[in-house]
Design an enzyme around this catalytic site. Structure first.
Site, PDB file in Angstrom:
ATOM      1  CG  ASN A   8      42.920 -30.151  68.854  1.00  0.00           C
ATOM      2  OD1 ASN A   8      43.439 -29.193  68.740  1.00  0.00           O
ATOM      3  ND2 ASN A   8      43.404 -31.450  68.544  1.00  0.00           N
ATOM      4  CG  ASN A   9      37.899 -31.445  74.950  1.00  0.00           C
ATOM      5  OD1 ASN A   9      37.283 -30.697  75.479  1.00  0.00           O
ATOM      6  ND2 ASN A   9      37.509 -32.762  75.353  1.00  0.00           N
ATOM      7  CG  HIS A  11      33.633 -29.283  76.973  1.00  0.00           C
ATOM      8  ND1 HIS A  11      32.324 -28.627  77.480  1.00  0.00           N
ATOM      9  CD2 HIS A  11      33.155 -29.474  75.659  1.00  0.00           C
ATOM     10  CE1 HIS A  11      31.643 -28.805  76.704  1.00  0.00           C
ATOM     11  NE2 HIS A  11      31.868 -29.338  75.672  1.00  0.00           N
ATOM     12  CG  ASP A  68      45.236 -39.927  77.034  1.00  0.00           C
ATOM     13  OD1 ASP A  68      44.238 -39.448  76.300  1.00  0.00           O
ATOM     14  OD2 ASP A  68      45.458 -41.094  76.989  1.00  0.00           O
ATOM     15  CG  PHE A 148      33.570 -33.043  77.801  1.00  0.00           C
ATOM     16  CD1 PHE A 148      34.281 -32.236  78.834  1.00  0.00           C
ATOM     17  CD2 PHE A 148      34.642 -34.012  77.357  1.00  0.00           C
ATOM     18  CE1 PHE A 148      35.292 -32.486  79.509  1.00  0.00           C
ATOM     19  CE2 PHE A 148      35.910 -34.184  77.765  1.00  0.00           C
ATOM     20  CZ  PHE A 148      36.306 -33.463  78.999  1.00  0.00           C
ATOM     21  CG  ASP A 151      31.355 -34.882  82.333  1.00  0.00           C
ATOM     22  OD1 ASP A 151      32.192 -35.798  82.861  1.00  0.00           O
ATOM     23  OD2 ASP A 151      31.550 -33.822  81.890  1.00  0.00           O
ATOM     24  NE  ARG A 177      40.831 -32.832  81.652  1.00  0.00           N
ATOM     25  CZ  ARG A 177      39.570 -33.628  81.447  1.00  0.00           C
ATOM     26  NH1 ARG A 177      38.291 -33.224  81.989  1.00  0.00           N
ATOM     27  NH2 ARG A 177      39.530 -34.680  80.752  1.00  0.00           N
TER      28      ARG A 177
HETATM   29  P1  ITT Z   1      42.112 -34.110  73.267  1.00  0.00           P
HETATM   30  O1  ITT Z   1      43.035 -35.174  73.141  1.00  0.00           O
HETATM   31  O2  ITT Z   1      42.211 -33.048  72.240  1.00  0.00           O
HETATM   32  O3  ITT Z   1      42.612 -33.063  74.640  1.00  0.00           O
HETATM   33  P2  ITT Z   1      39.990 -35.686  73.754  1.00  0.00           P
HETATM   34  O4  ITT Z   1      38.588 -35.350  73.728  1.00  0.00           O
HETATM   35  O5  ITT Z   1      40.637 -36.791  73.065  1.00  0.00           O
HETATM   36  O6  ITT Z   1      40.773 -34.349  73.663  1.00  0.00           O
HETATM   37  P3  ITT Z   1      41.194 -37.377  76.141  1.00  0.00           P
HETATM   38  O7  ITT Z   1      41.751 -38.283  75.014  1.00  0.00           O
HETATM   39  O8  ITT Z   1      41.828 -36.895  77.167  1.00  0.00           O
HETATM   40  O9  ITT Z   1      40.501 -36.100  75.490  1.00  0.00           O
HETATM   41  O10 ITT Z   1      39.852 -38.105  76.588  1.00  0.00           O
HETATM   42  C1  ITT Z   1      39.650 -39.452  75.931  1.00  0.00           C
HETATM   43  C2  ITT Z   1      37.765 -39.262  76.085  1.00  0.00           C
HETATM   44  O11 ITT Z   1      37.345 -39.678  77.319  1.00  0.00           O
HETATM   45  C3  ITT Z   1      37.034 -37.931  75.847  1.00  0.00           C
HETATM   46  O12 ITT Z   1      36.726 -38.010  74.184  1.00  0.00           O
HETATM   47  C4  ITT Z   1      35.851 -38.112  76.385  1.00  0.00           C
HETATM   48  O13 ITT Z   1      34.863 -38.944  75.678  1.00  0.00           O
HETATM   49  C5  ITT Z   1      36.387 -38.946  77.674  1.00  0.00           C
HETATM   50  N1  ITT Z   1      36.573 -37.937  78.907  1.00  0.00           N
HETATM   51  C6  ITT Z   1      37.706 -37.333  79.086  1.00  0.00           C
HETATM   52  N2  ITT Z   1      37.707 -36.453  80.229  1.00  0.00           N
HETATM   53  C7  ITT Z   1      36.107 -36.663  80.654  1.00  0.00           C
HETATM   54  C8  ITT Z   1      35.476 -35.753  81.604  1.00  0.00           C
HETATM   55  O14 ITT Z   1      36.091 -34.932  82.158  1.00  0.00           O
HETATM   56  N3  ITT Z   1      34.433 -36.183  81.574  1.00  0.00           N
HETATM   57  C9  ITT Z   1      33.731 -37.139  80.709  1.00  0.00           C
HETATM   58  N4  ITT Z   1      34.201 -37.674  79.676  1.00  0.00           N
HETATM   59  C10 ITT Z   1      35.704 -37.356  79.544  1.00  0.00           C
END
Ligand code: ITT
Length: 193
Positions: A8-9, A11, A68, A148, A151, A177
């Protein structure tokens, strides 16, 4: 090829779409009628990626993947790790998470950290996992406005910009990623999927 991406993200959707390139059309869960929040209740990053992909596959029967990600900070014993989204609050409050991380590292000389992403792919019912890791450190104060999550606090090794000071292309080139998605893309290309 069409793939459903369990996120749902927005970005993430943009980042992953840019790395996979024009041969792939990414479809969101909502596009397939899955409007509820996809459960993420496992104790590991791998477990959550698989849980999300399996949930989507069971609902839609379509080729799909989920990722994740966790930020693992050495001085905090690997925290926030699998709890990265809900570190400070129950929701995805990026600013509150960043404030808490800085507070927990106050006076700490060891600021080593890494981002780790696991992607779970299900193609024709077969499961595959891909990992991407980037090592770096947590800076003393937020820098930059791109991206986001954590970062603005993450400085990847060998670079003088935080992820939030990089444009999307630069971040994808070095990020957790980006690395995991390139492995996914190599696999898909090698099997002509
Ligand atoms: P979805 O589960 O809907 O995909 P999410 O935001 O919960 O979205 P994740 O569970 O993969 O995504 O990531 C957990 C958290 O880790 C996310 O909310 C961010 O705070 C952090 N995060 C993940 N990827 C990141 C990135 O590329 N840069 C900075 N922070 C990141």
């Amino acid at each position: 090829m069409e793939l459903v991406f369990a996120t749902n993200n927005t970005h993430k959707l943009t980042e992953v779409g840019a790395v996979l390139g024009p041969g792939y059309r990414l479809v969101t869960p909502r596009d397939c009628g899955v409007t509820e929040e996809i459960p993420e209740t496992q104790p590991t990053i791998e477990g959550n990626a698989l849980q999300k992909a399996r949930y989507l596959y069971e609902r839609t029967g379509r080729d799909c993947f989920a990722d994740d990600t966790g930020l693992e900070v050495e001085a905090l014993g690997g925290a926030p790790g699998v709890h990265s989204a809900r570190y400070a609050t129950d929701g995805h409050d990026f600013a509150a998470n960043n404030r808490l991380l800085l507070k927990n590292l106050e006076g700490q000389a060891n600021r080593r950290a890494r981002f780790r992403t696991v992607i779970a792919l299900i193609v024709r019912g077969e499961e595959h996992l891909f990992e991407g890791v980037v090592e770096g450190r947590i800076v003393e104060a937020p820098r930059g406005t791109e991206g986001f999550g954590y970062d603005p606090l993450f400085l990847p090794d060998g670079h003088d910009k935080t992820f939030a000071e990089m444009d999307a292309g630069e971040k994808n080139f070095v990020s957790h990623r980006g690395r995991a998605v390139r492995r996914l893309a190599e696999y898909l290309h090698s099997t002509n999927k």
